[in-house]
Design a protein around this motif. Structure first.
Motif, short mmCIF file in Angstrom:
data_model
loop_
_atom_site.label_atom_id
_atom_site.label_comp_id
_atom_site.label_asym_id
_atom_site.label_seq_id
_atom_site.Cartn_x
_atom_site.Cartn_y
_atom_site.Cartn_z
N ASP A 169 0.82 -1.20 0.00
CA ASP A 169 0.00 0.00 0.00
C ASP A 169 0.86 1.26 0.00
O ASP A 169 0.52 2.25 -0.64
N ALA A 170 1.99 1.19 0.70
CA ALA A 170 2.89 2.34 0.72
C ALA A 170 3.43 2.61 -0.70
O ALA A 170 3.52 3.76 -1.14
N ILE A 171 3.75 1.54 -1.40
CA ILE A 171 4.26 1.71 -2.77
C ILE A 171 3.17 2.26 -3.68
O ILE A 171 3.41 3.14 -4.51
N LEU A 172 1.95 1.76 -3.46
CA LEU A 172 0.86 2.24 -4.30
C LEU A 172 0.50 3.70 -4.02
O LEU A 172 -0.10 4.36 -4.85
N SER A 173 0.89 4.18 -2.84
CA SER A 173 0.56 5.57 -2.53
C SER A 173 1.45 6.52 -3.33
O SER A 173 1.20 7.72 -3.37
N MET A 174 2.48 5.98 -3.94
CA MET A 174 3.32 6.85 -4.78
C MET A 174 2.81 6.79 -6.21
O MET A 174 2.93 5.78 -6.88
N LYS A 175 2.26 7.90 -6.63
CA LYS A 175 1.52 7.91 -7.89
C LYS A 175 2.35 8.39 -9.06
O LYS A 175 1.81 8.75 -10.09
N GLU A 176 3.66 8.47 -8.90
CA GLU A 176 4.42 9.09 -9.98
C GLU A 176 4.33 8.35 -11.31
O GLU A 176 4.12 7.14 -11.36
N TYR A 177 4.47 9.13 -12.36
CA TYR A 177 4.35 8.59 -13.72
C TYR A 177 5.62 7.88 -14.14
O TYR A 177 5.59 6.80 -14.71
N ASN A 178 6.76 8.52 -13.87
CA ASN A 178 8.05 7.90 -14.21
C ASN A 178 8.44 6.97 -13.08
O ASN A 178 9.00 7.39 -12.08
N SER A 181 10.96 1.13 -9.97
CA SER A 181 10.53 0.34 -8.81
C SER A 181 11.63 0.09 -7.79
O SER A 181 11.39 0.16 -6.59
N LYS A 182 12.85 -0.19 -8.28
CA LYS A 182 13.92 -0.48 -7.32
C LYS A 182 14.08 0.69 -6.36
O LYS A 182 14.33 0.50 -5.17
N GLY A 183 13.92 1.89 -6.87
CA GLY A 183 14.01 3.08 -6.03
C GLY A 183 12.79 3.20 -5.13
O GLY A 183 12.93 3.51 -3.95
N LEU A 184 11.62 2.93 -5.68
CA LEU A 184 10.39 3.06 -4.89
C LEU A 184 10.39 2.08 -3.71
O LEU A 184 10.06 2.44 -2.59
N PHE A 185 10.81 0.85 -3.97
CA PHE A 185 10.86 -0.16 -2.91
C PHE A 185 11.77 0.31 -1.78
O PHE A 185 11.48 0.12 -0.61
N SER A 186 12.87 0.89 -2.17
CA SER A 186 13.85 1.32 -1.20
C SER A 186 13.36 2.58 -0.48
O SER A 186 13.55 2.75 0.72
N PHE A 187 12.71 3.45 -1.23
CA PHE A 187 12.23 4.73 -0.69
C PHE A 187 11.23 4.53 0.46
O PHE A 187 11.27 5.25 1.45
N VAL A 188 10.32 3.54 0.30
CA VAL A 188 9.29 3.38 1.33
C VAL A 188 9.84 2.84 2.65
O VAL A 188 9.16 2.89 3.67
N GLY A 189 11.07 2.36 2.62
CA GLY A 189 11.67 1.87 3.86
C GLY A 189 11.18 0.49 4.23
O GLY A 189 11.11 -0.37 3.36
N PHE A 190 10.81 0.27 5.45
CA PHE A 190 10.42 -1.02 6.01
C PHE A 190 11.64 -1.94 6.10
O PHE A 190 12.68 -1.67 5.50
N ASN A 191 11.45 -3.03 6.83
CA ASN A 191 12.53 -3.97 7.09
C ASN A 191 12.69 -4.96 5.96
O ASN A 191 11.83 -5.79 5.75
N THR A 192 13.79 -4.86 5.24
CA THR A 192 13.96 -5.78 4.11
C THR A 192 15.09 -6.75 4.37
O THR A 192 16.18 -6.36 4.78
N LYS A 193 14.82 -8.01 4.11
CA LYS A 193 15.86 -9.04 4.21
C LYS A 193 16.23 -9.44 2.78
O LYS A 193 15.36 -9.61 1.93
N TRP A 194 17.53 -9.57 2.51
CA TRP A 194 17.96 -9.95 1.16
C TRP A 194 18.36 -11.41 1.10
O TRP A 194 19.16 -11.86 1.91
N LEU A 195 17.79 -12.12 0.16
CA LEU A 195 18.21 -13.49 -0.09
C LEU A 195 19.08 -13.49 -1.34
O LEU A 195 18.75 -12.83 -2.31
#
Ligand code: UDP
Ligand code: MG
Length: 310
Positions: A169-178, A181-195
């Motif tokens: 939902d946080a990602i969907l709240s960003m309505k930008e046209y351009n 995604s890699k930036g958007l995912f990172s921008f919203v924050g939250f706890n990310t684990k990398w596999l």
């Protein structure tokens, strides 16, 4: 029962899609007995039989939903359409070519459920099987963008990730046209684990990303998440002012003490060329941002749906 939405963007994937479906169903039956699945297949204006295959699958299996665009809008648009339609408690994005191993899904799910992560992303630690020139430029791109942007972009990170509803939902709240995604995912924050996993080659069909397409995507990433290039222009401008000031002082002193033999027009021409080159380059950078702003202001739809089954 909890539900996982699996979003698959497809552009001319007639060869890979049936194999993908088979593989992911295997994972669902073996590893996810207590979880419901929902497949959202997005047809990004394919010109082959991809849509027919989606229709067949959706007739056989009512977990399969499909959305078909009126033309090719690009992977970013396809991912957005999928995210907007997903109903699940957990959402994952996958490629149709099995380069994102479905077998990792259980581990990703467990990490979110048991260890409190909001998102589990995947990154390739090798780029085996990829043209070396592509890997080379990819590496330069990640070095550059991480220097220029506050948002961290992980080298080798794929779009393949499992996220909670809240993060989606946080990602969907960003309505930008351009969209990058890699930036958007990172921008919203939250706890990310990398596999991490070794690069897997595509099962069938061929890559849809030409060098040119990737180059434009890289520019997209930079302009969307950094304004450093704009500062660059003023930096160079300032440097040139300083140099010219020193030169003026030098010339005045030289003329006063040594007289003024007329010479030096070739060096003058070179300087004019160089300075106008830098100016055009800077205007070009500003142009890039202006163009993005122009598209943003127009508020055109990011994708147009021609048909869907839900
Ligand atoms: N894709 C898409 N629209 C496009 C280009 C690609 O939906 O305009 C999809 C494609 O069908 C695949 C995924 O994006 O499922 C990744 O593309 P691909 O495997 O060609 O890229 P690569 O893995 O070579 O980077
Ligand atoms: Mg691929």
């Amino acid at each position: 029962m909890e539900k996982i939405s699996i979003i698959v963007s497809c552009y001319n994937e007639e060869a890979a899609l049936p194999l993908f479906y088979e593989e992911i169903e295997k994972v669902r039956k073996n590893d996810f007995k207590e979880v419901e699945f929902e497949y959202i297949l997005v047809n990004d204006g394919s010109s082959d039989r991809t849509l027919d295959i989606m229709k067949d699958l959706s007739q056989k299996d009512n977990k399969v939903k499909y959305i078909s665009f009126s033309r090719n809008f690009g992977k970013e648009a396809a991912m957005l359409a999928g995210l907007e339609s997903a109903q699940g408690d957990y959402i994952t994005l996958m490629d149709a070519d099995l380069q994102d191993p479905p077998a990792l899904l259980r581990k990703m799910y467990d990490l979110i459920k048991n260890e409190g992560y909001d998102c589990v992303g995947t990154r390739r630690v090798t780029r085996k099987g990829e043209p070396p020139i592509r890997s080379f430029f990819a590496r330069i791109f990640y070095k550059l963008i991480n220097k220029m942007s506050k948002v961290e972009m992980v080298d080798g990170a794929r779009d393949y990730r499992l996220m909670t509803r809240q993060m989606t939902d946080a990602i969907l709240s960003m309505k930008e046209y351009n969209r990058y995604s890699k930036g958007l995912f990172s921008f919203v924050g939250f706890n990310t684990k990398w596999l991490e996993f070794e690069n897997v080659e595509r099962v069938a069909g061929e890559t849809k990303w030409s060098f040119w397409k990737l180059f434009k995507y890289a520019i997209e990433g930079i302009t969307a998440f950094s304004t450093v290039p704009l500062v660059l222009a003023s930096g160079i401008g300032l440097l040139f002012c300083l140099i010219s000031f020193l030169l003026i002082v030098m010339i005045i002193i030289k003329t006063l003490f040594l007289g003024d033999p007329t010479s030096g027009w070739p060096s003058l021409t070179c300087i004019i060329f160089m300075v106008s080159g830098v100016q055009l380059f800077s205007i070009g950078i500003i142009g890039q941002y202006l163009a993005k702003t122009y598209l943003e202001v127009k508020k055109r739809p990011i994708y147009i749906v021609k048909e869907k089954n839900f």
